[in-house]
Design a protein around this motif. Structure first.
Motif, PDB file in Angstrom:
ATOM      1  N   ILE A   1      31.420  80.327 -29.058  1.00  0.00           N
ATOM      2  CA  ILE A   1      31.870  79.416 -30.114  1.00  0.00           C
ATOM      3  C   ILE A   1      32.990  78.527 -29.612  1.00  0.00           C
ATOM      4  N   ALA A   2      33.924  79.106 -28.862  1.00  0.00           N
ATOM      5  CA  ALA A   2      35.053  78.334 -28.339  1.00  0.00           C
ATOM      6  C   ALA A   2      34.577  77.209 -27.425  1.00  0.00           C
ATOM      7  N   GLU A   3      33.636  77.515 -26.553  1.00  0.00           N
ATOM      8  CA  GLU A   3      33.132  76.475 -25.647  1.00  0.00           C
ATOM      9  C   GLU A   3      32.367  75.397 -26.420  1.00  0.00           C
ATOM     10  N   TYR A   4      31.626  75.796 -27.428  1.00  0.00           N
ATOM     11  CA  TYR A   4      30.872  74.823 -28.230  1.00  0.00           C
ATOM     12  C   TYR A   4      31.827  73.874 -28.945  1.00  0.00           C
ATOM     13  N   VAL A   5      32.876  74.424 -29.566  1.00  0.00           N
ATOM     14  CA  VAL A   5      33.836  73.584 -30.280  1.00  0.00           C
ATOM     15  C   VAL A   5      34.561  72.655 -29.318  1.00  0.00           C
ATOM     16  N   ALA A   6      34.964  73.180 -28.173  1.00  0.00           N
ATOM     17  CA  ALA A   6      35.696  72.360 -27.201  1.00  0.00           C
ATOM     18  C   ALA A   6      34.822  71.242 -26.643  1.00  0.00           C
ATOM     19  N   ALA A   7      33.514  71.470 -26.535  1.00  0.00           N
ATOM     20  CA  ALA A   7      32.613  70.452 -26.003  1.00  0.00           C
ATOM     21  C   ALA A   7      32.268  69.388 -27.039  1.00  0.00           C
ATOM     22  N   ARG A   8      32.379  69.702 -28.326  1.00  0.00           N
ATOM     23  CA  ARG A   8      32.021  68.756 -29.397  1.00  0.00           C
ATOM     24  C   ARG A   8      33.124  68.730 -30.457  1.00  0.00           C
ATOM     25  N   PRO A   9      34.353  68.384 -30.097  1.00  0.00           N
ATOM     26  CA  PRO A   9      35.472  68.485 -31.051  1.00  0.00           C
ATOM     27  C   PRO A   9      35.322  67.589 -32.271  1.00  0.00           C
ATOM     28  N   TRP A  10      34.864  66.329 -32.068  1.00  0.00           N
ATOM     29  CA  TRP A  10      34.743  65.417 -33.204  1.00  0.00           C
ATOM     30  C   TRP A  10      33.685  65.910 -34.188  1.00  0.00           C
TER      31      TRP A  10
END
Length: 762
Positions: free
Chosen positions: A379-388
């Motif tokens: 989840i952390a990597e997903y959020v960091a890759a698509r912050p907007w």
């Protein structure tokens, strides 16, 4: 200091536990000797209703005021007006007069009873006066009065206490809610730790802290007017934070044992590190609750004091009792391979979680199958890759939930909102059916004369009586009553509408602003409108005016607490603002479920009920304090990772991956505890249970899992910007330091890492 306290308690575990047991025994003995009291009285300094209440003291009424006891015969039975029924009621009145603390009894047949018999003769009211205030009326006193009315009951008359007597009888224990909350917490902890012993530690400290805080809150009720809901809120908050605080510390203790630390050293270091976070989080909750003092209302002071005591006791138990328990259990709490000592399904889940945590932290072994992060790491990597994209999705979700809050209005509850079958609800329904809904909340209009009057028919009083009787919305007006000093008069006004109906509040304003000023113009008579209904209207208006001040104070406190802890103005402001998101969503759900009645039947309500003004205000302060727990835990991990490498994006991923599991586990426990209180008969307790559960669930998942990391990734190095002049002024607080060396490199190394860039631009 915390390192020393933790080590002292760990070295003397039996002495520490004995001291806690002695303290709890002393508190229990004090409760047994003096009892616990609650009061639903509302004092509003400077209000018109308070002025009416003060003027009413000139009449020398009993401390309790007249308390109704409803008498009812079913259709087809002999009416109360028959000679046999009258004799039974009068015999009951004589028996009640002999009950301890009863000073006077008025039957429906007495002239002083007024119109205390319904038109059909099947419902009547006895008025009982006691030498106790409303908060000192206990369930045993109510039972004594009802038992004394045995002659009426033997004659087939149903006897139901009303007013404060009914409130006392309905003060049921919420023990079933605490038991359900503890059971749910045990399941979550057992699955998380894979150890029944480890799962029992948070429950032990949480339960002991809860017992101590409830005793203290009950005793404080002798000094201040403590609402019955205040005790329940204290139990709700105290149990939740007590388990959560212990969970954070126990997790750290097990990590230290796994790393090879000794039991005593691990306990001391746990208090110095995680204990510091607990102390910080507890201080944040208490500081937020202290903001309610700006409301200028004794009710808010009491409602803030009750959970404040519970949080203080929970922090004290965590910092002193917990290290002693950890030292006593010692190696039994250390992480170990899953064995047959726990159920197979728990062992399997614990094994999967352990493997997942190892992969997330980079300790997993590459077996050639799948070394990618799992769970919160993914989840952390997903959020960091698509912050907007994640930021927008999180804001849309919370925005939809918060939308109904735009229609939130303050109202007041009455007996008609209580659960069917309770004494308060039965008395309310029978009174409304026999005498009209307004009879459940009559208004008290008082007048103060410049010169004493000789009789109630004084020419200065007659215009007031006429004006009251002709005011729209008034069902009945009792004749003017004159005090012994001749300078004070009062009228009992029965509205056409129920106490909780908004039209009744409109009537209060109509009397104050139009009818009474015209009737007293030039007479020198000063009038006030009081009674419980008028007091609740004044309360809601005062709260609406003070709410911006309280919200602003709590926001400022949250920011000022986070600023020295993380040395970043951006993080402090961002945290305070994002905390508003979960609060707004909770308000929206509160509005939809209670004010609009969506799904109200599912939680034991018949339909929509009004929301008292103090509920959103107290909920705001509590939620802001509770959200600091998760904020501190998450940001501590992110900051520690950032100062080690200076990579903002990597620090966000590492911090969220490392804390996501423990934060969601703690939140799940909180949600379970809060939802268990939905079983209460009190609508206010249901409101707090639903509102707090929704807010905590969103705060731990959407806010901490999506909004905080996405905004931190987008802000990049701006997160850690700190002006030089502010850096010199701020004290140095290292929340994650456990007394074994600094948790961050020297200042120069941190600065070099920050200047090197964090790679977030890509």
């Amino acid at each position: 200091m915390l390192l020393s306290v933790g080590r002292w308690c760990a070295r003397r575990p039996k002495r520490t536990v004995a001291a806690w047991l002695l303290l709890l025994t002393a508190l229990a003995a004090a409760v047994g000797a003096f009892g616990t009291v609650t009061s639903e009285a509302v004092t509003i300094p400077g209000s018109d209703s308070q002025a009416a209440r003060d003027a009413g003291e000139a009449f020398g009424d009993a401390a309790s005021g007249p308390q109704p006891v409803l008498l009812h015969t079913a259709a087809g039975e002999v009416e109360l007006t028959s000679s046999a029924q009258r004799a039974a009621v009068e015999a009951a009145a004589r028996a009640i007069a002999d009950v301890d603390h009863v000073v006077a009894v008025t039957t429906p047949y007495d002239r002083a009873g007024g119109s205390a018999l319904s038109a059909d003769g099947r419902t009547g009211r006895m008025l009982v006066e006691l030498d106790l205030t409303g908060r000192d009326i206990t369930p045993s006193i109510t039972r004594g009065i009802v038992d004394a009315a045995g002659p009426a009951a033997d004659a087939g008359i149903e006897v139901t206490p009303g007013g404060d007597l009914a409130e006392a009888e309905d003060k049921g224990s919420t023990g079933h809610s605490e038991i359900i909350g503890l059971a749910a917490a045990f399941v979550v902890l057992a699955l998380g730790f894979g150890s029944l012993v480890a799962a029992g530690v948070p429950l032990l400290t949480g339960a002991l802290g809860l017992a101590g805080s409830l005793c203290m809150v009950g005793l404080v009720g002798h000094l201040v007017d403590m609402p019955s809901s205040g005790t329940t809120i204290a139990a709700m908050i105290g149990l939740g934070v007590g388990i959560d605080y212990t969970l954070f510390c126990l997790t750290r203790f097990r990590e230290l044992l796994a790393a090879g630390a000794g039991v005593e050293d691990a306990a001391a270091r746990t208090m110095a590190g995680s204990g510091k976070s607990v102390l910080f989080a507890g201080a944040a909750v208490i500081a937020a609750l202290a903001g309610l003092a700006l409301g200028g209302l004794p009710l808010l002071h009491a409602l803030a004091l009750a959970p404040g005591i519970a949080v203080l006791v929970a922090v004290a138990a965590t910092l002193t009792l917990l290290p002693a328990v950890l030292a006593l259990l010692g190696p039994r709490l250390a992480p170990k391979p899953v064995t047959a000592r726990v159920p197979r399904f728990m062992a399997k889940l614990a094994s999967k979680r352990s493997a997942s945590r190892q992969v997330e932290s980079g300790r997993g072994t590459d077996t050639g199958t799948d070394a990618r992060p799992r769970g919160w790491g993914r989840i952390a990597e997903y959020v960091a890759a698509r912050p907007w994209r994640c930021l927008a999705a999180g804001l849309v979700l919370t925005g939809v939930l918060a939308a109904p809050a735009a229609h939130l209005t303050f109202g007041q509850l009455d007996g008609g909102d209580r659960t069917v079958g309770t004494a308060s609800r039965t008395a309310y329904d029978r009174t409304a059916a026999a005498f009209g809904p307004g009879a459940n909340g009559p208004l008290q209009v008082t007048g103060t004369l410049s010169d004493a009057a000789a009789a109630p028919d004084d020419p200065r009083l007659a215009p007031v009586t006429a004006a009251l009787r002709t005011t729209p919305g008034v069902a009945a007006v009792a004749p003017a009553e004159l005090a012994a000093d001749g300078r004070h008069a009062r009228w009992q006004v029965t509205p056409e509408t129920a106490p909780g109906d908004p039209d009744t509040a409109d009537l209060v304003h109509r009397l104050r602003e139009d009818a009474l000023p015209e009737a007293t113009d030039g007479s020198g008579l000063v009038t006030h409108v009081g009674g419980a209904t008028a007091a609740q209207a004044d309360l809601n208006e005062r709260l609406a005016r003070r709410m911006p001040l309280v919200v602003g104070f709590v926001l400022a406190v949250a920011g000022l607490l986070l600023l020295p802890a993380f040395r970043s103005p951006v993080i402090a402001v961002k945290a305070a603002v994002l905390n508003l998101v979960s609060v707004a969503a909770a308000y929206g759900v509160l509005t939809a479920v209670f004010q609009w009645g969506w799904g109200a039947q599912l939680i034991g309500l018949e339909g929509a009920v009004p929301i008292p003004g103090y509920v959103p205000l107290l909920m705001f302060a509590v939620l802001f304090g509770l959200s600091m727990d998760y904020e501190v835990f998450l940001l501590s991990a992110i900051r520690a990772a950032y100062v080690r490498g200076g990579d903002n994006r990597g620090a966000v991923i590492s911090g969220l991956a490392g804390t996501g599991r423990i934060v969601t586990s703690a939140a799940l426990i909180m949600v379970s505890v809060f939802l268990s209180y939905v079983l209460s008969d009190d609508p206010v307790v249901k409101m707090f249970g639903i509102g707090l559960a929704v807010a905590v669930a969103l705060d731990a998942t959407v806010v901490r899992g999506i909004l905080v990391p996405s905004t931190m990734v987008l802000l990049g190095r701006v997160n850690w910007w700190l002006p030089t002049w502010l850096d010199r002024l701020l004290p140095h607080m290292d929340i994650e330091d456990d007394g074994h060396g600094p948790a961050r490199p020297p200042k120069e190394a941190v600065a070099d890492a920050a200047l090197a860039g964090d790679g977030s631009a890509s």
